[in-house]
Design an enzyme around this catalytic site. Structure first.
Site, PDB file in Angstrom:
ATOM      1  N   HIS A 239     -58.157 -37.779 -18.010  1.00 56.64           N
ATOM      2  CA  HIS A 239     -58.391 -37.390 -19.399  1.00 56.64           C
ATOM      3  C   HIS A 239     -57.322 -37.634 -20.320  1.00 56.64           C
ATOM      4  O   HIS A 239     -56.101 -37.238 -19.965  1.00 56.64           O
ATOM      5  CB  HIS A 239     -58.991 -35.953 -19.490  1.00 56.64           C
ATOM      6  CG  HIS A 239     -58.573 -34.845 -19.147  1.00 56.64           C
ATOM      7  ND1 HIS A 239     -58.766 -33.508 -19.168  1.00 56.64           N
ATOM      8  CD2 HIS A 239     -56.982 -34.783 -18.502  1.00 56.64           C
ATOM      9  CE1 HIS A 239     -57.908 -32.676 -18.818  1.00 56.64           C
ATOM     10  NE2 HIS A 239     -56.908 -33.529 -18.416  1.00 56.64           N
ATOM     11  N   ASN A 240     -57.531 -38.206 -21.547  1.00 56.90           N
ATOM     12  CA  ASN A 240     -56.557 -38.404 -22.338  1.00 56.90           C
ATOM     13  C   ASN A 240     -55.461 -39.079 -22.225  1.00 56.90           C
ATOM     14  O   ASN A 240     -54.487 -39.425 -23.036  1.00 56.90           O
ATOM     15  CB  ASN A 240     -56.119 -36.942 -23.066  1.00 56.90           C
ATOM     16  CG  ASN A 240     -57.207 -36.027 -23.635  1.00 56.90           C
ATOM     17  OD1 ASN A 240     -57.927 -35.346 -23.029  1.00 56.90           O
ATOM     18  ND2 ASN A 240     -57.360 -36.191 -24.941  1.00 56.90           N
TER      19      ASN A 240
END
Length: 335
Positions: A239-240
């Site tokens: 994620h991210n």
């Protein structure tokens, strides 16, 4: 494919040395090629095979001395060979008739562009937008409000969850999952509290994603893959993560959360990057590198923990001598 040597030379913008009438119907490597095949010399270490190959025509670098056989001289033999393979691929895989298969489930609120193919048992949820000439193969799942651009190809059993953005000319191979929840939990006295992953994933134009790769959605904001990046099979992107443009990420590489990768970065097989790191433009991470900090632009690193490649080689050389060094030290201590 049926092309003469002259026609091939025209396609690849090369200079033919030999008969223009040689008929070529296939392509193969130098050692496997038959008289009806075209091949290429992409590396000087295979120069010996050039005189032995049975290939009808060989694509060679423009700088090579003219051999005693039919060749086409080009700037980049591998690129020229790829052009010919593209012609063969198009013949082997003719365009399918556009339309939605009778077993597909397509929401009435989905926007389906012209000449789109939606295969058997595919599921297209509410608010999805699919661009022109894109193919969604059998058993794919496209989640709510996801947007897919023009001329994309999703192979069977691709899963794209809700609110994902995919650019144009993107190729996604079987088993890929885009937009699964990021691995985020808050440890507590009674267990681990799941952090809702409410962000999304943004895939740029001309990206290719290999089989069974996973790209997790952001906790908030976006996980991004820049345009032109090529991702191999079995890659994990957390994620991210922010991946720049025109990167190579090879098989079994892993990128932990919130890491930022620049443009034209190469991650070799099984390389791993810790979370919240930064990798500069043009950097190279050798196979099995374990990156636990930042990597400067254009730097080449290897080993675990990853360090400048020359330094890592010196350490490996010393490790090989460790038994010898140990015996010498043991002998000195006895004296």
């Amino acid at each position: 494919m049926k092309l003469t040597a002259h026609e091939i030379a025209t396609v690849v913008e090369g200079t033919l040395h030999g008969s223009p009438d040689i008929l070529i119907t296939g392509a193969a490597g130098l050692s496997e090629a038959a008289a009806s095949d075209i091949s290429f010399l992409g590396n000087s270490k295979y120069l010996e095979q050039l005189s032995k190959t049975a290939a009808g025509v060989v694509l060679v670098p423009a700088s090579i001395e003219e051999p005693d056989r039919p060749v086409i001289k080009v700037k980049n033999p591998q690129f020229a060979f790829a052009k010919i393979l593209h012609i063969i691929e198009q013949e082997q895989n003719p365009a399918e008739k556009s339309g939605i298969h009778s077993t597909a489930i397509v929401s009435s609120t989905a926007s389906i562009g012209p000449d789109v193919v939606i295969g058997p048992y595919a599921v297209i949820e509410d608010g999805v937008a699919i661009g022109a000439r894109t193919k969604v193969s059998a058993h794919c799942f496209i989640g709510r409000a996801t947007r897919i651009g023009d001329d994309c190809f999703l192979y069977p059993r691709v899963t794209v969850r809700n609110n994902i953005s995919i650019g144009s000319r993107v190729i996604i191979h079987p088993g890929v999952v885009i937009g699964a929840d990021g691995f985020g939990f808050v440890p507590g006295a009674t267990g681990h509290f799941k952090i809702p992953q409410i962000g999304t994933v943004e895939i740029g134009d001309d990206v290719e994603i290999g089989a069974n790769t996973t790209i997790d959605r952001a906790t908030t904001d976006k996980t991004r893959i820049g345009k032109g990046t090529k991702i191999d099979n079995l890659v994990m992107i957390a994620h991210n993560v922010q991946v720049g443009e025109h990167c190579f990420i090879c098989a079994q590489a892993g990128i932990a959360g919130s890491t930022k990768i620049g443009n034209f970065v190469t991650m070799a097989g099984q390389a791993g990057i810790t979370g919240h790191a930064t990798v500069g433009d043009g950097a190279t991470l050798a196979a099995k590198s374990g990156v636990i900090g930042n990597v400067a632009p254009k730097e080449v690193v290897s080993g675990y923990p990853a360090r400048p490649h020359r330094e890592a080689l010196k350490i490996q050389a010393l490790l090989h001598r460790l038994p010898e060094i140990y015996e010498r030290i043991k002998k000195l201590t006895k004296e």
